[in-house]
Write an enzyme that holds these catalytic residues in place. Structure first.
Site, PDB file in Angstrom:
ATOM      1  N   LYS A 158       0.224   3.150  -3.207  1.00  0.00           N
ATOM      2  CA  LYS A 158      -0.929   3.958  -3.543  1.00  0.00           C
ATOM      3  C   LYS A 158      -0.766   5.406  -4.098  1.00  0.00           C
ATOM      4  O   LYS A 158       0.287   6.112  -3.535  1.00  0.00           O
ATOM      5  CB  LYS A 158      -1.934   3.904  -2.368  1.00  0.00           C
ATOM      6  CG  LYS A 158      -2.685   2.494  -2.082  1.00  0.00           C
ATOM      7  CD  LYS A 158      -3.583   2.573  -0.901  1.00  0.00           C
ATOM      8  CE  LYS A 158      -4.985   3.091  -1.215  1.00  0.00           C
ATOM      9  NZ  LYS A 158      -5.833   2.704  -0.099  1.00  0.00           N
TER      10      LYS A 158
ATOM     11  N   HIS B 216      -8.333 -11.821 -14.446  1.00  0.00           N
ATOM     12  CA  HIS B 216      -7.832 -11.152 -15.503  1.00  0.00           C
ATOM     13  C   HIS B 216      -6.480 -10.799 -15.522  1.00  0.00           C
ATOM     14  O   HIS B 216      -5.882 -10.734 -14.378  1.00  0.00           O
ATOM     15  CB  HIS B 216      -8.572  -9.886 -15.949  1.00  0.00           C
ATOM     16  CG  HIS B 216      -8.125  -8.953 -17.198  1.00  0.00           C
ATOM     17  ND1 HIS B 216      -8.535  -9.637 -18.448  1.00  0.00           N
ATOM     18  CD2 HIS B 216      -7.375  -8.042 -17.623  1.00  0.00           C
ATOM     19  CE1 HIS B 216      -8.003  -8.982 -19.592  1.00  0.00           C
ATOM     20  NE2 HIS B 216      -7.132  -7.914 -18.692  1.00  0.00           N
TER      21      HIS B 216
ATOM     22  N   CYS C 114       0.714  -1.239  -0.070  1.00  0.00           N
ATOM     23  CA  CYS C 114      -0.086   0.184  -0.083  1.00  0.00           C
ATOM     24  C   CYS C 114       0.797   1.301   0.033  1.00  0.00           C
ATOM     25  O   CYS C 114       0.188   2.419   0.032  1.00  0.00           O
ATOM     26  CB  CYS C 114      -0.900   0.101   1.107  1.00  0.00           C
ATOM     27  SG  CYS C 114      -2.377  -1.206   0.971  1.00  0.00           S
TER      28      CYS C 114
ATOM     29  N   LYS D 155     -16.157   8.085   0.607  1.00  0.00           N
ATOM     30  CA  LYS D 155     -15.023   7.794   1.144  1.00  0.00           C
ATOM     31  C   LYS D 155     -14.802   6.625   2.009  1.00  0.00           C
ATOM     32  O   LYS D 155     -14.110   6.515   2.881  1.00  0.00           O
ATOM     33  CB  LYS D 155     -14.348   9.056   1.785  1.00  0.00           C
ATOM     34  CG  LYS D 155     -14.113  10.134   0.969  1.00  0.00           C
ATOM     35  CD  LYS D 155     -13.220  11.475   1.744  1.00  0.00           C
ATOM     36  CE  LYS D 155     -13.135  12.630   0.639  1.00  0.00           C
ATOM     37  NZ  LYS D 155     -12.614  13.710   1.590  1.00  0.00           N
ATOM     38  N   ASP D 156     -15.466   5.594   1.722  1.00  0.00           N
ATOM     39  CA  ASP D 156     -15.720   4.468   2.481  1.00  0.00           C
ATOM     40  C   ASP D 156     -14.751   3.309   1.904  1.00  0.00           C
ATOM     41  O   ASP D 156     -14.058   3.559   0.870  1.00  0.00           O
ATOM     42  CB  ASP D 156     -17.178   4.034   2.399  1.00  0.00           C
ATOM     43  CG  ASP D 156     -17.499   3.697   3.968  1.00  0.00           C
ATOM     44  OD1 ASP D 156     -16.632   2.874   4.662  1.00  0.00           O
ATOM     45  OD2 ASP D 156     -18.500   3.987   4.327  1.00  0.00           O
TER      46      ASP D 156
ATOM     47  N   ASP E 109     -10.591  -0.195   7.567  1.00  0.00           N
ATOM     48  CA  ASP E 109      -9.256  -0.753   7.918  1.00  0.00           C
ATOM     49  C   ASP E 109      -8.137   0.161   7.659  1.00  0.00           C
ATOM     50  O   ASP E 109      -8.309   1.282   6.736  1.00  0.00           O
ATOM     51  CB  ASP E 109      -9.396  -1.859   6.960  1.00  0.00           C
ATOM     52  CG  ASP E 109      -9.562  -1.720   5.537  1.00  0.00           C
ATOM     53  OD1 ASP E 109      -9.841  -0.465   5.258  1.00  0.00           O
ATOM     54  OD2 ASP E 109      -8.784  -2.567   4.619  1.00  0.00           O
TER      55      ASP E 109
ATOM     56  N   ASP F 214      -8.337  -4.536  -4.906  1.00  0.00           N
ATOM     57  CA  ASP F 214      -6.979  -3.891  -4.450  1.00  0.00           C
ATOM     58  C   ASP F 214      -5.868  -4.734  -5.254  1.00  0.00           C
ATOM     59  O   ASP F 214      -6.015  -6.050  -5.068  1.00  0.00           O
ATOM     60  CB  ASP F 214      -7.163  -3.819  -3.142  1.00  0.00           C
ATOM     61  CG  ASP F 214      -6.285  -2.860  -2.492  1.00  0.00           C
ATOM     62  OD1 ASP F 214      -5.200  -2.729  -3.027  1.00  0.00           O
ATOM     63  OD2 ASP F 214      -6.516  -2.191  -1.510  1.00  0.00           O
TER      64      ASP F 214
END
Length: 344
Positions: free
Chosen positions: A14, A133, A11, A43-44, A220, A62
């Site tokens: 990001k 994919h 992360c 923004k959840d 999270d 993700d």
């Protein structure tokens, strides 16, 4: 076996929250669908679409580049991270689809190990891997698109906490700093192993425990760091006080941060969130850990004060390093006051 070309993954890769907000605010309005309970404007952690009065599906995806060299471990971490958004909404995992970017002239056994790791975590979640994919790319990236279900009345939103609620975090912070240090040989194997164990632990178990309690809000803690996700939890009408000494952290992450082994993602988070935070005599290393992007981080619950101790006890019984890390407060009418106050 070839290496995974770890350059800075998980992360920490990001886009910054500020960049995303700038883009999303400028997208044209969509046709309104009253069954879309949660969309990107909230923004959840995931989208929620109501199918009936008793059932809604939760949808998320993700993926990211590797943050560890072992392909199987990377697959586990990437899958656990993607699955986490379902749990952050209070849902149950049902199906998952692989998202794969891989150089096809590389050793395909590596890809097989990545996907095996992902499959194991989907199975552990109680879901089914239904397809996916792939594209030929110069760099390795892997993740999942995940669908779960939740009762519309039982959705965990991230900004519906109440004044007086206690904030409980279920995993230790500092994995971004640790993985960055490990990439250049500056983190010991024991600490890296502990960080990997944390990142491969599904938030399923914390979510299951939480359903016995009246959870007012949940998120999270991932790429925007502890403070970035906390700011989203406060919305426009709340503030909070965080007890730095109570926040669970990997101790070596403090030493690494003191050596300036920090992440670019952490600095993006600081730039985006920093003006909303007041640090009351907090050491630099702890500041950095609170901004550090977390890969497959823990859940943060807002729960009423009279239930917080019981929830914490149950989380610790399942061997999670959970802690009550703060409290939601009334938002000050003074615009100069910080939304988040961090004290020792």
């Amino acid at each position: 076996m070839d290496k995974l070309y770890c350059k800075g993954g998980g992360c920490t890769a990001k886009l910054g929250a500020g960049i995303l907000s700038h883009i999303l605010e400028r997208l044209p309005a969509q046709n309104r669908d009253e069954n879309l309970i949660v969309g990107f404007d909230a923004k959840d952690d995931a989208a929620v679409y109501k199918l009936s009065e008793d059932t809604a599906f939760v949808q998320t995806l993700d993926f990211f580049p590797p943050m560890v060299e072992d392909p199987y471990t990377f697959g586990q971490i990437a899958a656990a991270n993607a699955l986490s958004d379902i749990y952050a909404m209070g849902g149950e995992v049902k199906t998952a689809l692989n998202i794969v970017c891989f150089p096809q002239n590389s050793d395909l056994n590596i890809l097989g190990e990545i996907m095996r790791g992902g499959l194991e975590k989907v199975k552990e979640a109680g879901g089914v891997l239904a397809g996916g994919h792939s594209i030929d790319d110069t760099d390795v990236k892997y993740g999942l698109s995940v669908t779960g279900v939740v009762k519309p009345q039982k959705i965990y939103s991230n900004n519906t906490g109440k004044v007086g609620d206690k904030l409980i975090l279920t995993k230790k912070l500092g994995v971004g700093i640790i993985c960055t240090a490990a990439r250049i040989g500056e983190s010991d194997e024991k600490t890296l192993k502990e960080a990997i164990e944390s990142m491969t632990t599904l938030n399923k178990y914390a979510c299951e425990v939480s359903k016995k309690y009246n959870i007012h809000a949940c998120t999270d803690v991932t790429g925007f760091g502890f403070l970035g996700h906390l700011l989203e939890m406060m919305g426009d009408d709340k503030s909070c006080e965080i007890y730095a000494s109570k926040v669970p952290v990997f101790e070596e992450a403090k030493a690494l941060a003191d050596e300036f082994l920090i992440t670019a993602g952490g600095q993006r988070n600081r730039n985006h969130v920093g003006e909303n935070v007041f640090f009351d005599n907090i050491p630099f290393a702890m500041e950095e850990i609170l901004f550090d992007p977390q890969t497959s981080g823990g859940l943060m619950f807002a729960v009423s004060a009279d239930e917080a101790d019981a929830l914490l006890e149950e989380l610790r019984k399942i061997k999670l390093p959970a802690s009550i890390v703060g409290e939601i407060k009334e938002k000050s009418k003074d615009k100069l006051d910080a939304v988040i106050k961090v004290v020792n």
